[in-house]
Design an enzyme around this catalytic site. Sequence first.
Site, mmCIF file in Angstrom:
data_model
loop_
_atom_site.group_PDB
_atom_site.id
_atom_site.type_symbol
_atom_site.label_atom_id
_atom_site.label_comp_id
_atom_site.label_asym_id
_atom_site.label_seq_id
_atom_site.Cartn_x
_atom_site.Cartn_y
_atom_site.Cartn_z
ATOM 1 N N ASN A 6 4.028 -5.411 -2.031
ATOM 2 C CA ASN A 6 3.766 -4.977 -3.410
ATOM 3 C C ASN A 6 5.084 -4.884 -4.174
ATOM 4 O O ASN A 6 6.151 -5.173 -3.626
ATOM 5 C CB ASN A 6 3.009 -3.647 -3.422
ATOM 6 C CG ASN A 6 3.783 -2.577 -2.702
ATOM 7 O OD1 ASN A 6 4.877 -2.213 -3.113
ATOM 8 N ND2 ASN A 6 3.230 -2.082 -1.593
ATOM 9 N N LYS A 10 4.199 -20.757 11.839
ATOM 10 C CA LYS A 10 3.985 -20.934 10.400
ATOM 11 C C LYS A 10 2.661 -21.657 10.128
ATOM 12 O O LYS A 10 2.357 -22.664 10.782
ATOM 13 C CB LYS A 10 5.157 -21.731 9.815
ATOM 14 C CG LYS A 10 5.072 -21.843 8.310
ATOM 15 C CD LYS A 10 6.208 -22.662 7.734
ATOM 16 C CE LYS A 10 5.900 -22.950 6.278
ATOM 17 N NZ LYS A 10 6.742 -23.986 5.734
ATOM 18 N N LYS A 62 -7.053 12.587 -5.117
ATOM 19 C CA LYS A 62 -6.225 12.209 -3.953
ATOM 20 C C LYS A 62 -5.558 13.439 -3.352
ATOM 21 O O LYS A 62 -5.498 13.617 -2.138
ATOM 22 C CB LYS A 62 -5.176 11.190 -4.419
ATOM 23 C CG LYS A 62 -4.471 10.472 -3.309
ATOM 24 C CD LYS A 62 -3.587 9.341 -3.824
ATOM 25 C CE LYS A 62 -4.332 8.054 -4.073
ATOM 26 N NZ LYS A 62 -3.486 6.921 -4.427
#
Length: 403
Positions: free
Chosen positions: A210, A289, A337
């Site tokens: 991210n 890969k 949360k």
Amino acid sequence: MQGKHIVLGITGGIAAYKSAELTRLLVKNGVTVQIVMTASAQFFVTPLTFHALSGLPVVTETMTANDAMPHISLGRNTDLMLIAPATADFIARLAQGRADDVLSAACLARDCSLWIAPAMNRQMWQNPATQRNVSLLQQDGIHVIAPASGAQACGEEGAGRLPEPEELLALIKAHFTDTPLSGKPLAGKRVLITAGPTQEAIDPVRVISNLSSGKMGYAMAQAAWEAGAEVTLISGPVCLPAPANVTRIDVICAESMLHAVMSRIPATDIFISVAAVADYRPRHPSSTKIHKSDATQQLELVPTTDILAQVAQAPHAPFCVGFAAETEDFVARGEAKRRRKHLPLLAVNDAKTALGSDDNTLTLLDDDGVHPLPRGHKLVLARQVVTHLASLYFRSPDKRQVP
Ligand SMILES: Cc1cc2nc3c(=O)[nH]c(=O)nc-3n(C[C@H](O)[C@H](O)[C@H](O)COP(=O)(O)O)c2cc1C
């Protein structure tokens, strides 16, 4: 301010004359002011003036008859070091970690907060080199007082003026009185902080990750250290230098961050979870890969362990502080949360403007309600969060966890 000890560094700019008035105001407010001057500064105002105003001999040399190592002793037992005015050249030296005069060496050897008040011609201030150096100093946890705008000694008009002595005095007063607890509220506390993103392998060359830069977590580490804590920083992959005096442990994925955190929980008083840990990881990362020519890929994802929830549930859990990034309904989502994970304190930020930026806007949520903090540099906010969490931490042991 009564009883505080400030080292006031003066460098070679026209605005050095304003520091004489600042010295007078500080002394009047009961502050002990130790003046340190660079060689250039002494062309602008004489050490004699500052000696007379502060009542203390001015330090100008790396060695004196009374103290063989003033560069070490200056920054000890001091509440604040302030460089005002700070020249472009001094800022550059500080950014490079140079120690070629007593003032820059004292800045390196200090054990206290350092503030600089840049003052220079507007073009010098706007020059990318100066801005780059200022940004480096901010990353190092040095507080930069923004220069004021207006008429300059050189006849030009723009940003680069040293704020008036009364304004500097007000900032220093606020710094000392804004801290509800003593100067080092987390002295002796062991603080564990996570920061940055995690990377979850798809194959040896690809990851799920991210946009977290790690800046908020690193700022929290800096602020916790400034508050006197012994800080361990568990960091995902970021391009940031670790704050000085902080133990940094590098990890890559959520699983390795989990292990690094859990093994240290028994020796942790306060856990601050700032890392943007991936919620999912590929179930079967490829050991070789994956090629474009390979058949269409389906990536099967499995949830990672919620590190913060795991820590908060642990027997003898430390005081836990969470950070959440949301894009909408900040307070409602953050509070949900906080309750779900049983946290005494949670800081929510706007993911759209926080990620990667030097600045942030935080809203703190605790049992007392919602505390919005104005947008500011991440280090400035981090100091406010640390002050807030310290006040909750010391309030009463039974308040450390939301039932
Ligand atoms: C008259 C005069 C005024 C100056 N004013 C400034 C100033 O306001 N800000 C600045 O960054 N440099 C200023 N300079 C340049 C600095 O004095 C010079 O870069 C010096 O090397 C700084 O040394 P120091 O950082 O060790 O004090 C000025 C120079 C002169 C001759």
